[in-house]
Design an enzyme around this catalytic site. Sequence first.
Site, PDB file in Angstrom:
ATOM      1  N   ASP A  97      51.062  35.376  41.715  1.00 25.81           N
ATOM      2  CA  ASP A  97      49.915  36.273  41.522  1.00 25.81           C
ATOM      3  C   ASP A  97      49.660  36.995  42.843  1.00 25.81           C
ATOM      4  O   ASP A  97      49.365  36.368  43.866  1.00 25.81           O
ATOM      5  CB  ASP A  97      48.704  35.431  41.089  1.00 25.81           C
ATOM      6  N   LYS A 128      41.202  44.621  39.888  1.00 24.72           N
ATOM      7  CA  LYS A 128      40.686  44.454  41.245  1.00 24.72           C
ATOM      8  C   LYS A 128      41.055  45.671  42.096  1.00 24.72           C
ATOM      9  O   LYS A 128      40.517  46.738  41.894  1.00 24.72           O
ATOM     10  CB  LYS A 128      41.226  43.140  41.828  1.00 24.72           C
TER      11      LYS A 128
HETATM   12  C1  LIG Z   1      40.511  38.381  38.622  1.00 27.86           C
HETATM   13  C2  LIG Z   1      41.810  37.723  38.789  1.00 27.86           C
HETATM   14  C3  LIG Z   1      42.694  37.589  37.715  1.00 27.86           C
HETATM   15  C4  LIG Z   1      42.317  37.970  36.313  1.00 27.86           C
HETATM   16  O1  LIG Z   1      42.059  39.318  36.131  1.00 27.86           O
HETATM   17  P1  LIG Z   1      41.098  39.827  34.940  1.00 27.86           P
HETATM   18  O2  LIG Z   1      41.437  41.260  34.852  1.00 27.86           O
HETATM   19  O3  LIG Z   1      39.699  39.538  35.364  1.00 27.86           O
HETATM   20  O4  LIG Z   1      41.483  39.077  33.693  1.00 27.86           O
HETATM   21  C5  LIG Z   1      43.929  37.032  37.959  1.00 27.86           C
HETATM   22  N1  LIG Z   1      44.276  36.601  39.179  1.00 27.86           N
HETATM   23  C6  LIG Z   1      43.455  36.693  40.224  1.00 27.86           C
HETATM   24  C7  LIG Z   1      43.888  36.195  41.558  1.00 27.86           C
HETATM   25  C8  LIG Z   1      42.186  37.249  40.062  1.00 27.86           C
HETATM   26  O5  LIG Z   1      41.357  37.304  41.106  1.00 27.86           O
END
Ligand SMILES: *Cc1c(COP(=O)(O)O)cnc(C)c1O
Length: 401
Positions: A191, A216
């Site tokens: 991730d 994000k």
């Molecule tokens: C927010 C987040 C997600 C998930 O994203 P959403 O669009 O809110 O489902 C996945 N990985 C990390 C590290 C995040 O901060």
Amino acid sequence: MSAKASAANLRSATRLLHAGAPALRDGAGPVNVPVVRTSTVRFENTAAHADHHHRRAAGERVASYGRHGLDTHRALEDAVVGLEGGHRAFLTPSGLSAITLVLFALLSPGDHALVADGVYAPLRRVDSTLLQRLGITIEYFSPTHDDLASLLRPNTRLLYLESPSSLLYEVLDLPALSAVARDRGVIVATDNTWSGGWFHRPLALGANISIQAATKYISGHSDLMQGIVVVDSPALAAKLSTAYEALGLTIGADDAYLSLRGLRTLPVRLAQHQRNATAVAEFLQQQPQVSRVFYPALPTDPGHALWKRDFSGASGLVSFEFRHATPATANAFVDALALFGIGASWGGYESLALAAQPERLREHRQWTGDAPVVRLHIGLEDPQDLIADLAQAFAAAAPAL
Ligand SMILES: *Cc1c(COP(=O)(O)O)cnc(C)c1O
């Protein structure tokens, strides 16, 4: 980009700015990619319809239906493939659905996957509610404390990481972990949301799959939900493609457009998030109420050396631990903030604060404390205003600490 400039010679910020620019027609045209909204794709005749079907079945990225996405989707996919340095991208309705897609595409009943204990916590719910039911075993491990090689089993198919980790920003040795897994034929997914894909390129460091919540930093304005998966090979693209279609995943063209727009300013926004967050982290380090600041760009952070080696910058996330405080004090501190919004998510232009849930912290082997932790997302406000707000909140909520 005009035909005069060749993309191959350009640096990545320049390529991001011009990625997907539409060709001129009749000597003129818009700067931006058009938003192509559709459900039905029309064909000139039945032969063209059949031809599209065959090309799609053979793995070509052509659309025979709106769910496959048209020009706006293609432009975003190409831009993120360029950003992450991969082979193909998949766009999903949220960051979490990007994670779920990878798990469903690669794991079958009887399979085992190793997952770093500091990952985005809702992954554990995918495990407990769906994967366990399908006879898939997820094992959480500490990538900084455990010996990965000894945890790999004959049926281990996937190593799933996140660096730096959620909440405490533990930096992982991605090249070393990837080498151990790949040696045993295990796919490595990570991730990469923290870096926006700009400060860290996991596929160049040994991972096969990079996942991001475009919710994000890529979109950057707290106005959409979106996930992106980038894979490094045609074989993985075929696997992901099968699961993506079976699950009926897609995104709207407007959201694809907004992410593409976000990508144009990603480098300048992240540079400012880093400057502001560094100023805040240094301020926090000097506060008597704070016992520890979690921010890999600080020389005192345990992950600093790895961060320096594998990252070109740091994002706007800063967490800190209160010295001898109760959860009520941490909540009073957050409530006393005037400029910071209170909320989950992050990556937009605005600053946010939230006290971490203790049960989330305890999932990380790295976590040995019992004092409350507050996570800040440092936005693009003037850092002196943010620091003044933090100072008044400390004075209001924890003056005696
Ligand atoms: C927010 C987040 C997600 C998930 O994203 P959403 O669009 O809110 O489902 C996945 N990985 C990390 C590290 C995040 O901060």
